[in-house]
Design a protein around this motif. Structure first.
Motif, PDB file in Angstrom:
ATOM      1  N   GLU A 121       0.825  -1.216   0.000  1.00 14.39           N
ATOM      2  CA  GLU A 121       0.000   0.000   0.000  1.00 14.39           C
ATOM      3  C   GLU A 121       0.856   1.261   0.000  1.00 14.39           C
ATOM      4  O   GLU A 121       0.514   2.255  -0.651  1.00 14.39           O
ATOM      5  N   THR A 122       1.977   1.223   0.743  1.00 15.88           N
ATOM      6  CA  THR A 122       2.854   2.410   0.784  1.00 15.88           C
ATOM      7  C   THR A 122       4.116   2.224  -0.040  1.00 15.88           C
ATOM      8  O   THR A 122       4.678   3.202  -0.525  1.00 15.88           O
ATOM      9  N   SER A 123       4.585   0.982  -0.214  1.00 20.30           N
ATOM     10  CA  SER A 123       5.868   0.783  -0.901  1.00 20.30           C
ATOM     11  C   SER A 123       5.757   0.948  -2.412  1.00 20.30           C
ATOM     12  O   SER A 123       6.649   1.512  -3.052  1.00 20.30           O
ATOM     13  N   VAL A 124       4.660   0.443  -2.998  1.00 16.66           N
ATOM     14  CA  VAL A 124       4.511   0.514  -4.454  1.00 16.66           C
ATOM     15  C   VAL A 124       3.149   1.054  -4.881  1.00 16.66           C
ATOM     16  O   VAL A 124       2.870   1.159  -6.077  1.00 16.66           O
ATOM     17  N   GLY A 125       2.287   1.379  -3.929  1.00 20.15           N
ATOM     18  CA  GLY A 125       0.923   1.799  -4.249  1.00 20.15           C
ATOM     19  C   GLY A 125       0.844   3.191  -4.868  1.00 20.15           C
ATOM     20  O   GLY A 125       1.767   4.000  -4.757  1.00 20.15           O
ATOM     21  N   LYS A 126      -0.296   3.456  -5.461  1.00 22.48           N
ATOM     22  CA  LYS A 126      -0.522   4.749  -6.113  1.00 22.48           C
ATOM     23  C   LYS A 126      -0.858   5.852  -5.118  1.00 22.48           C
ATOM     24  O   LYS A 126      -0.692   7.036  -5.425  1.00 22.48           O
ATOM     25  N   TYR A 127      -1.327   5.489  -3.910  1.00 22.30           N
ATOM     26  CA  TYR A 127      -1.851   6.491  -2.992  1.00 22.30           C
ATOM     27  C   TYR A 127      -1.270   6.340  -1.581  1.00 22.30           C
ATOM     28  O   TYR A 127      -2.022   6.195  -0.601  1.00 22.30           O
ATOM     29  N   PRO A 128       0.051   6.358  -1.421  1.00 27.13           N
ATOM     30  CA  PRO A 128       0.632   6.107  -0.089  1.00 27.13           C
ATOM     31  C   PRO A 128       0.175   7.080   0.986  1.00 27.13           C
ATOM     32  O   PRO A 128      -0.116   6.671   2.114  1.00 27.13           O
ATOM     33  N   VAL A 129       0.078   8.360   0.654  1.00 28.90           N
ATOM     34  CA  VAL A 129      -0.326   9.350   1.653  1.00 28.90           C
ATOM     35  C   VAL A 129      -1.806   9.179   1.994  1.00 28.90           C
ATOM     36  O   VAL A 129      -2.202   9.226   3.167  1.00 28.90           O
ATOM     37  N   LYS A 130      -2.619   8.945   0.995  1.00 34.64           N
ATOM     38  CA  LYS A 130      -4.059   8.780   1.230  1.00 34.64           C
ATOM     39  C   LYS A 130      -4.350   7.520   2.060  1.00 34.64           C
ATOM     40  O   LYS A 130      -5.291   7.494   2.860  1.00 34.64           O
ATOM     41  N   VAL A 131      -3.537   6.485   1.888  1.00 31.04           N
ATOM     42  CA  VAL A 131      -3.703   5.273   2.696  1.00 31.04           C
ATOM     43  C   VAL A 131      -3.539   5.601   4.180  1.00 31.04           C
ATOM     44  O   VAL A 131      -4.353   5.181   5.015  1.00 31.04           O
ATOM     45  N   ILE A 132      -2.490   6.363   4.508  1.00 37.90           N
ATOM     46  CA  ILE A 132      -2.252   6.716   5.915  1.00 37.90           C
ATOM     47  C   ILE A 132      -3.390   7.578   6.438  1.00 37.90           C
ATOM     48  O   ILE A 132      -3.886   7.365   7.552  1.00 37.90           O
ATOM     49  N   ARG A 133      -3.826   8.511   5.647  1.00 36.99           N
ATOM     50  CA  ARG A 133      -4.931   9.391   6.055  1.00 36.99           C
ATOM     51  C   ARG A 133      -6.193   8.568   6.332  1.00 36.99           C
ATOM     52  O   ARG A 133      -6.915   8.815   7.305  1.00 36.99           O
ATOM     53  N   THR A 134      -6.447   7.564   5.484  1.00 35.91           N
ATOM     54  CA  THR A 134      -7.612   6.696   5.666  1.00 35.91           C
ATOM     55  C   THR A 134      -7.477   5.859   6.929  1.00 35.91           C
ATOM     56  O   THR A 134      -8.435   5.711   7.706  1.00 35.91           O
ATOM     57  N   MET A 135      -6.286   5.310   7.145  1.00 39.00           N
ATOM     58  CA  MET A 135      -6.044   4.513   8.359  1.00 39.00           C
ATOM     59  C   MET A 135      -6.290   5.355   9.611  1.00 39.00           C
ATOM     60  O   MET A 135      -6.939   4.904  10.569  1.00 39.00           O
ATOM     61  N   VAL A 136      -5.763   6.553   9.615  1.00 42.02           N
ATOM     62  CA  VAL A 136      -5.907   7.433  10.775  1.00 42.02           C
ATOM     63  C   VAL A 136      -7.372   7.744  11.037  1.00 42.02           C
ATOM     64  O   VAL A 136      -7.823   7.746  12.196  1.00 42.02           O
ATOM     65  N   SER A 137      -8.133   7.983   9.990  1.00 42.00           N
ATOM     66  CA  SER A 137      -9.548   8.315  10.185  1.00 42.00           C
ATOM     67  C   SER A 137     -10.306   7.129  10.796  1.00 42.00           C
ATOM     68  O   SER A 137     -11.184   7.323  11.649  1.00 42.00           O
ATOM     69  N   ILE A 138      -9.979   5.918  10.387  1.00 44.81           N
ATOM     70  CA  ILE A 138     -10.612   4.725  10.976  1.00 44.81           C
ATOM     71  C   ILE A 138     -10.214   4.602  12.446  1.00 44.81           C
ATOM     72  O   ILE A 138     -11.045   4.362  13.325  1.00 44.81           O
ATOM     73  N   MET A 139      -8.916   4.782  12.721  1.00 50.77           N
ATOM     74  CA  MET A 139      -8.420   4.669  14.097  1.00 50.77           C
ATOM     75  C   MET A 139      -9.078   5.688  15.018  1.00 50.77           C
ATOM     76  O   MET A 139      -9.491   5.355  16.137  1.00 50.77           O
ATOM     77  N   LYS A 140      -9.173   6.910  14.562  1.00 46.55           N
ATOM     78  CA  LYS A 140      -9.776   7.965  15.395  1.00 46.55           C
ATOM     79  C   LYS A 140     -11.208   7.603  15.761  1.00 46.55           C
ATOM     80  O   LYS A 140     -11.650   7.832  16.891  1.00 46.55           O
ATOM     81  N   GLN A 141     -11.929   7.036  14.818  1.00 50.52           N
ATOM     82  CA  GLN A 141     -13.324   6.683  15.075  1.00 50.52           C
ATOM     83  C   GLN A 141     -13.425   5.513  16.053  1.00 50.52           C
ATOM     84  O   GLN A 141     -14.185   5.546  17.029  1.00 50.52           O
ATOM     85  N   VAL A 142     -12.632   4.461  15.810  1.00 50.12           N
ATOM     86  CA  VAL A 142     -12.710   3.263  16.661  1.00 50.12           C
ATOM     87  C   VAL A 142     -12.213   3.570  18.068  1.00 50.12           C
ATOM     88  O   VAL A 142     -12.743   3.040  19.057  1.00 50.12           O
ATOM     89  N   GLU A 143     -11.198   4.438  18.176  1.00 49.86           N
ATOM     90  CA  GLU A 143     -10.631   4.739  19.488  1.00 49.86           C
ATOM     91  C   GLU A 143     -11.529   5.605  20.365  1.00 49.86           C
ATOM     92  O   GLU A 143     -11.189   5.909  21.504  1.00 49.86           O
ATOM     93  N   LEU A 144     -12.693   5.968  19.849  1.00 48.21           N
ATOM     94  CA  LEU A 144     -13.711   6.618  20.679  1.00 48.21           C
ATOM     95  C   LEU A 144     -14.495   5.602  21.496  1.00 48.21           C
ATOM     96  O   LEU A 144     -15.195   5.954  22.448  1.00 48.21           O
ATOM     97  N   GLU A 145     -14.367   4.313  21.124  1.00 50.70           N
ATOM     98  CA  GLU A 145     -15.167   3.268  21.753  1.00 50.70           C
ATOM     99  C   GLU A 145     -14.561   2.823  23.086  1.00 50.70           C
ATOM    100  O   GLU A 145     -13.381   2.463  23.139  1.00 50.70           O
ATOM    101  N   PRO A 146     -15.331   2.822  24.165  1.00 56.87           N
ATOM    102  CA  PRO A 146     -14.814   2.404  25.486  1.00 56.87           C
ATOM    103  C   PRO A 146     -14.313   0.961  25.514  1.00 56.87           C
ATOM    104  O   PRO A 146     -13.451   0.618  26.324  1.00 56.87           O
ATOM    105  N   ALA A 147     -14.833   0.127  24.632  1.00 62.16           N
ATOM    106  CA  ALA A 147     -14.520  -1.316  24.683  1.00 62.16           C
ATOM    107  C   ALA A 147     -13.051  -1.625  24.449  1.00 62.16           C
ATOM    108  O   ALA A 147     -12.575  -2.697  24.838  1.00 62.16           O
ATOM    109  N   ILE A 148     -12.312  -0.715  23.824  1.00 65.31           N
ATOM    110  CA  ILE A 148     -10.916  -1.032  23.505  1.00 65.31           C
ATOM    111  C   ILE A 148      -9.983  -0.754  24.681  1.00 65.31           C
ATOM    112  O   ILE A 148      -8.805  -1.116  24.636  1.00 65.31           O
ATOM    113  N   TYR A 149     -10.482  -0.125  25.741  1.00 65.26           N
ATOM    114  CA  TYR A 149      -9.610   0.308  26.842  1.00 65.26           C
ATOM    115  C   TYR A 149      -9.728  -0.596  28.069  1.00 65.26           C
ATOM    116  O   TYR A 149     -10.687  -1.328  28.234  1.00 65.26           O
ATOM    117  N   ASN A 150      -8.685  -0.477  28.908  1.00 64.64           N
ATOM    118  CA  ASN A 150      -8.663  -1.072  30.254  1.00 64.64           C
ATOM    119  C   ASN A 150      -8.878  -2.582  30.216  1.00 64.64           C
ATOM    120  O   ASN A 150      -9.972  -3.094  30.457  1.00 64.64           O
TER     121      ASN A 150
END
Length: 475
Positions: free
Chosen positions: A315-344
């Protein structure tokens, strides 16, 4: 400069699509925490240029982006093929040899010297990620194997060969790996990833070659059925684990993969070892600007399970959209990390462990933070142990680690939730606590009236294991 700090970390593989200084910088700005150097590809000169560029960025922007050196391991392949492609006909008996030659429709060369010695009739060889399957019918145990084509098709040069039912005798470290390992250690890679680990001694062999265990850590890549059988001892021996779903998904029944992944993540959290999920994370984004729904769910589930980091490859080594991949990953992480279930994770210290007291302090720091609504947990470490312990609990509070071990700053970039800072002024316990809180306050990472849980070692000058816990309210 960094747009966001996710608790789940992102590892990006370097390749032609992102090797330039400017692209590396852009990926870091978007959220990459560690860069992977894939020693299956590229020359040492190219890898050294990446290392120098990442370190240049770290110095210029006061960051701690890590370097992971991923050794190729004993990858078994077919060689060159006649006319660039040959067709293996279903039900046909073919010869399989280990003496290098051009493969034909009647005879296939496999780059494994002990092939005839190790295989047994009835065992399967999977070519090109299982697209072609042949079954051993006979072996002379010297240099020739006869095999029946179960699922045929076209094979092309240098495709991988998996032997999921065979106990192979090849060592985990090949001559090429030893050269690459020397290069990685010489240039101070932060993490070494060892491919095709089968047992704990494979990991220990690499650790013996690293002079300073506080300066470089070893990751065991889980890709073989033998590794699944020996997973507990491998986790104990390694500093971290990678669930490498590419080869593992070929070597074990694919319907077992989801639960194998979840089980390994759970074991790593319980044993305070960082765990990485790799392969086909955002595979469709190699060519497309958007991921599939299944990929988004896969990423979200890995975060919910508690993975320390997700690793991107093509995705980043040979892909067409390396920066957009990271941006997409971050947006998913930010959303999921709002969930209490992942903590403690509600871990408890093992009374039989030699580190029981310090483990109990770390876990109780996380529990106190949870009950008091703490905004941050502060730890001090030289080896990284306290950071691994605090991180494994997956507290909702931010984890800030202070150390006078410069190498550790980049090592900890892979650990869930951890932000590390260099600090070498350890004078008194109260003075140090006051000092590091002021550093965080100046950086706008904590603010007035925030509740902070401090952990450390007393007396400071002894630099022993964590044995102190103090609750502070920011002035």
């Amino acid at each position: 400069m960094i747009k966001t700090y996710n608790k789940t970390k992102i590892i990006a593989t370097v390749g032609p699509a992102c090797s330039d200084y400017e692209v590396l910088l852009e990926l870091i700005k978007e959220g990459v925490n560690v860069f992977r150097l894939n020693f299956s590809h590229g020359k040492h000169e190219e890898h050294l240029e990446t290392i120098n560029n990442v370190r240049k960025i770290n110095r210029a922007y006061k960051l701690n982006v890590g370097i992971l050196a991923d050794l190729q391991g004993p990858k078994i392949r077919i060689g060159e093929v006649e006319n660039d492609a040959v067709y293996l006909e279903e039900n046909k008996i073919i010869e399989v040899v280990s003496k290098k030659q051009i493969s034909t429709e009647d005879r296939i060369y496999v780059s494994y010297e002990n092939l005839a010695k190790d295989v047994k009739p009835g065992e399967r060889l999977l070519i090109d990620d299982g697209k072609i399957i042949i079954e051993v019918t006979e072996t002379n145990r010297v240099d020739l194997v006869l095999a029946k084509v179960i699922y045929g098709g076209v094979i092309t040069a240098n495709k991988g060969v998996n032997m999921p039912e065979t106990t192979i005798s090849v060592p985990s470290l090949t001559p090429k790996d030893l050269v690459d390992l020397d290069f990685a250690l010489k240039h101070k890679a932060n993490w070494i990833a060892l491919s095709f680990v089968r047992k704990a001694s494979d990991v220990q062999e690499v650790k013996q070659k690293a002079d300073n265990p506080n300066a470089v850590k070893v990751i065991a890549k889980i890709e073989k059925p033998e590794a699944i059988k020996n997973i507990d001892e491998i986790i104990d021996a390694a500093d971290g684990i990678m669930v490498a779903r590419g080869d593992l998904g070929v070597e074990v029944p694919i319907d077992r993969m989801p639960m194998i992944q979840k089980d390994i993540v759970k074991k790593c959290i319980q044993k305070n070892k960082p765990v990485i999920i790799a392969t086909q994370i955002m595979d469709s984004m190699i060519n497309n600007p958007m991921p599939t729904r299944a990929e988004v769910s896969d990423v979200a589930n890995a975060i919910i399970d508690g993975a320390d980091a997700l690793m991107l490859s093509g995705e980043t080594s040979v892909g067409k959209y390396p920066v957009k991949v990271i941006r997409t990953m971050v947006s998913i992480m930010k959303q999921v990390e709002l969930e209490p279930a992942i903590y403690n994770k509600q871990l408890t210290a093992d009374e039989n462990s030699p580190t029981f007291l310090s483990d109990a302090v770390c876990f109780n720091a996380c529990m106190i933070s949870e009950s008091l609504g703490g905004k941050a947990i502060i730890g001090h470490t030289r080896s990284g142990y306290t950071a691994f312990m605090l991180s494994s609990y997956r507290p909702k509070a931010k984890i800030f680690i202070f150390t006078d071990n410069e190498a550790l700053l980049n090592i900890l970039s892979l650990c869930w939730g951890v932000q590390a800072f260099y600090y070498d002024k350890f004078v008194s316990t109260d003075g140090t606590i006051s000092d590091v809180i002021q550093i965080l306050k100046n950086a706008s990472l904590v603010k007035k009236d925030d509740v902070i849980i401090n952990t450390g070692s007393m007396p400071l000058e002894a630099q022993g294991r964590t044995n102190m816990l103090k609750v502070t309210k920011v002035d």
